[in-house]
Write a protein that holds these residues in place. Sequence first.
Motif, PDB file in Angstrom:
ATOM      1  N   ASN A  89       9.342  -8.794  81.319  1.00  0.00           N
ATOM      2  CA  ASN A  89       9.508  -9.690  82.462  1.00  0.00           C
ATOM      3  C   ASN A  89       8.726  -9.188  83.672  1.00  0.00           C
ATOM      4  O   ASN A  89       8.113  -9.965  84.413  1.00  0.00           O
ATOM      5  CB  ASN A  89      10.990  -9.817  82.821  1.00  0.00           C
ATOM      6  CG  ASN A  89      11.211 -10.780  83.977  1.00  0.00           C
ATOM      7  OD1 ASN A  89      10.900 -11.959  83.890  1.00  0.00           O
ATOM      8  ND2 ASN A  89      11.742 -10.283  85.075  1.00  0.00           N
ATOM      9  N   LYS A  90       8.709  -7.877  83.848  1.00  0.00           N
ATOM     10  CA  LYS A  90       7.958  -7.281  84.954  1.00  0.00           C
ATOM     11  C   LYS A  90       6.463  -7.534  84.787  1.00  0.00           C
ATOM     12  O   LYS A  90       5.759  -7.824  85.748  1.00  0.00           O
ATOM     13  CB  LYS A  90       8.233  -5.773  85.013  1.00  0.00           C
ATOM     14  CG  LYS A  90       7.492  -5.040  86.119  1.00  0.00           C
ATOM     15  CD  LYS A  90       7.813  -3.555  86.084  1.00  0.00           C
ATOM     16  CE  LYS A  90       7.030  -2.805  87.153  1.00  0.00           C
ATOM     17  NZ  LYS A  90       7.292  -1.346  87.093  1.00  0.00           N
ATOM     18  N   TYR A  91       5.979  -7.418  83.555  1.00  0.00           N
ATOM     19  CA  TYR A  91       4.558  -7.639  83.283  1.00  0.00           C
ATOM     20  C   TYR A  91       4.142  -9.089  83.474  1.00  0.00           C
ATOM     21  O   TYR A  91       2.994  -9.363  83.834  1.00  0.00           O
ATOM     22  CB  TYR A  91       4.229  -7.239  81.843  1.00  0.00           C
ATOM     23  CG  TYR A  91       4.130  -5.762  81.590  1.00  0.00           C
ATOM     24  CD1 TYR A  91       3.521  -4.899  82.506  1.00  0.00           C
ATOM     25  CD2 TYR A  91       4.640  -5.207  80.417  1.00  0.00           C
ATOM     26  CE1 TYR A  91       3.428  -3.545  82.267  1.00  0.00           C
ATOM     27  CE2 TYR A  91       4.554  -3.840  80.163  1.00  0.00           C
ATOM     28  CZ  TYR A  91       3.945  -3.018  81.090  1.00  0.00           C
ATOM     29  OH  TYR A  91       3.859  -1.672  80.843  1.00  0.00           O
ATOM     30  N   THR A  92       5.061 -10.024  83.212  1.00  0.00           N
ATOM     31  CA  THR A  92       4.681 -11.434  83.155  1.00  0.00           C
ATOM     32  C   THR A  92       5.275 -12.291  84.257  1.00  0.00           C
ATOM     33  O   THR A  92       5.232 -13.518  84.176  1.00  0.00           O
ATOM     34  CB  THR A  92       5.091 -12.034  81.801  1.00  0.00           C
ATOM     35  OG1 THR A  92       6.501 -11.872  81.615  1.00  0.00           O
ATOM     36  CG2 THR A  92       4.343 -11.376  80.661  1.00  0.00           C
ATOM     37  N   LYS A  93       5.849 -11.681  85.267  1.00  0.00           N
ATOM     38  CA  LYS A  93       6.383 -12.485  86.362  1.00  0.00           C
ATOM     39  C   LYS A  93       5.251 -13.232  87.051  1.00  0.00           C
ATOM     40  O   LYS A  93       4.081 -12.854  86.952  1.00  0.00           O
ATOM     41  CB  LYS A  93       7.158 -11.614  87.351  1.00  0.00           C
ATOM     42  CG  LYS A  93       6.378 -10.482  87.977  1.00  0.00           C
ATOM     43  CD  LYS A  93       7.306  -9.608  88.813  1.00  0.00           C
ATOM     44  CE  LYS A  93       6.545  -8.444  89.460  1.00  0.00           C
ATOM     45  NZ  LYS A  93       7.424  -7.611  90.278  1.00  0.00           N
ATOM     46  N   GLU A 143      11.192 -16.409  88.653  1.00  0.00           N
ATOM     47  CA  GLU A 143      10.786 -15.730  87.431  1.00  0.00           C
ATOM     48  C   GLU A 143      10.605 -14.239  87.676  1.00  0.00           C
ATOM     49  O   GLU A 143      10.107 -13.511  86.844  1.00  0.00           O
ATOM     50  CB  GLU A 143       9.478 -16.333  86.919  1.00  0.00           C
ATOM     51  CG  GLU A 143       9.604 -17.788  86.534  1.00  0.00           C
ATOM     52  CD  GLU A 143       8.264 -18.485  86.564  1.00  0.00           C
ATOM     53  OE1 GLU A 143       7.253 -17.822  86.310  1.00  0.00           O
ATOM     54  OE2 GLU A 143       8.224 -19.680  86.861  1.00  0.00           O
ATOM     55  N   ASP A 144      10.981 -13.772  88.845  1.00  0.00           N
ATOM     56  CA  ASP A 144      10.776 -12.375  89.200  1.00  0.00           C
ATOM     57  C   ASP A 144      12.097 -11.677  89.447  1.00  0.00           C
ATOM     58  O   ASP A 144      13.159 -12.262  89.346  1.00  0.00           O
ATOM     59  CB  ASP A 144       9.948 -12.273  90.490  1.00  0.00           C
ATOM     60  CG  ASP A 144       8.609 -12.966  90.350  1.00  0.00           C
ATOM     61  OD1 ASP A 144       8.009 -13.230  91.374  1.00  0.00           O
ATOM     62  OD2 ASP A 144       8.204 -13.239  89.213  1.00  0.00           O
ATOM     63  N   ASP A 145      12.015 -10.408  89.786  1.00  0.00           N
ATOM     64  CA  ASP A 145      13.197  -9.696  90.245  1.00  0.00           C
ATOM     65  C   ASP A 145      13.679 -10.355  91.524  1.00  0.00           C
ATOM     66  O   ASP A 145      12.895 -10.650  92.425  1.00  0.00           O
ATOM     67  CB  ASP A 145      12.867  -8.222  90.521  1.00  0.00           C
ATOM     68  CG  ASP A 145      12.398  -7.520  89.262  1.00  0.00           C
ATOM     69  OD1 ASP A 145      12.841  -7.923  88.179  1.00  0.00           O
ATOM     70  OD2 ASP A 145      11.600  -6.581  89.377  1.00  0.00           O
ATOM     71  N   LYS A 146      14.974 -10.553  91.630  1.00  0.00           N
ATOM     72  CA  LYS A 146      15.514 -11.232  92.808  1.00  0.00           C
ATOM     73  C   LYS A 146      15.238 -10.437  94.087  1.00  0.00           C
ATOM     74  O   LYS A 146      15.167 -10.993  95.166  1.00  0.00           O
ATOM     75  CB  LYS A 146      17.024 -11.440  92.631  1.00  0.00           C
ATOM     76  CG  LYS A 146      17.381 -12.375  91.483  1.00  0.00           C
ATOM     77  CD  LYS A 146      16.831 -13.761  91.698  1.00  0.00           C
ATOM     78  CE  LYS A 146      17.219 -14.694  90.564  1.00  0.00           C
ATOM     79  NZ  LYS A 146      16.659 -16.039  90.727  1.00  0.00           N
TER      80      LYS A 146
END
Length: 373
Positions: A344-348, A93-96
């Motif tokens: 997505n960055k806020y909620t990873k 759910e995050d940046d790879k």
Amino acid sequence: MSKKTEITEERKESAEAEIREKRKTVDYNTIEYPIEILVQKYLDGIKNDTNELFIPDYQREMAWSPDHQSKFIESVLLGLPIPYIFVADSSAEDDKEDARLEIIDGTQRIRTLANFINNELELSNLKKLSNLNDFTFADLPLSRQRRFKRSTIRMIQLTEEADEEVRRDLFERINRGSVELNEMEKRRGIHPGVFLDLVEELSKHQRFRDLCSFSEASIKRRDPQEYVLRFFAFLNNYHDFSGNVHDFLDQYLIKCNKEFEIPNKEERTKKIQEMKNEFYSMLDVVDKYFPDAFHVFLKSKKEYKPTTRIKFESIAVGIALALREAQGDVVPKSTKFLYSEEFNKYTKSNASSSNNKVVNRIEYVRDQLLGKS
């Protein structure tokens, strides 16, 4: 004793199909790290929540006493087998490129090792190595310090295919067993009251359950109750979040139960209805403008499951705050922000422990809905 029902071939086939359907494929790798590297991965960046080896929000605080920690250090010094540490690659759910490791089981051991190496633990009540009582790490000879740091611990690393539900389920099974009460069940037994009754009532609201796509298993775990409690706790107190979710929820629950101890029945009924209305109004906005916000679709299984707790509380609370400020209906110009890189960055999955991040992600949704950004 009740009569045993017949086990037919049809029932056997149904049982096998159920196992295949509900079994979760958990890919993993086994890695062995020196203690020095494990501690470094845990401590480097811990203050700004960028450490590679991190503790998720559903984990507990330091629970081992100094004596318990000392006994663990004694086991390491004696070269006794140490249980595996379980971690999960949080990249799903995050940046790879982030590839942080979420500790599923082993937080007490990691913290103890860090405490000892940082000279924050003074060994006590050791039986086998009694001469080491009162020692800190710095008191050991340099050669022993180096050997201790070189000692290795094995780690089971779940791959990025293991989603949040798999990680939480594994944590529950390792730490509590199948009959142990989960946090919401404990709250029901420890903190009963009018407010918790309200949480129970709203958790059974069918539209809420449908929007979140709760499975039977998640309902049995009382996930709907936790989602409702999170909604109100963060809505009314998110600026005071200190980093420990379970303590935060418990304190809010206790506070609200006391506040609902109002002698005036009409006043209590009015307060309950106001909270219900905020919850229902939030659901109205979700249902009308982005009904898929509270769940995700698993293509491989062709089924829905609830979105992460972090995303749920961010969206639900952000909507409720926007409704408060607008004093009426909120009509979003677009819902694309929910799929943006910024959101997505806020909620990873590893963004949950910082007060600043909690405030940012909730107010991001609020401001997007109000057209402030």
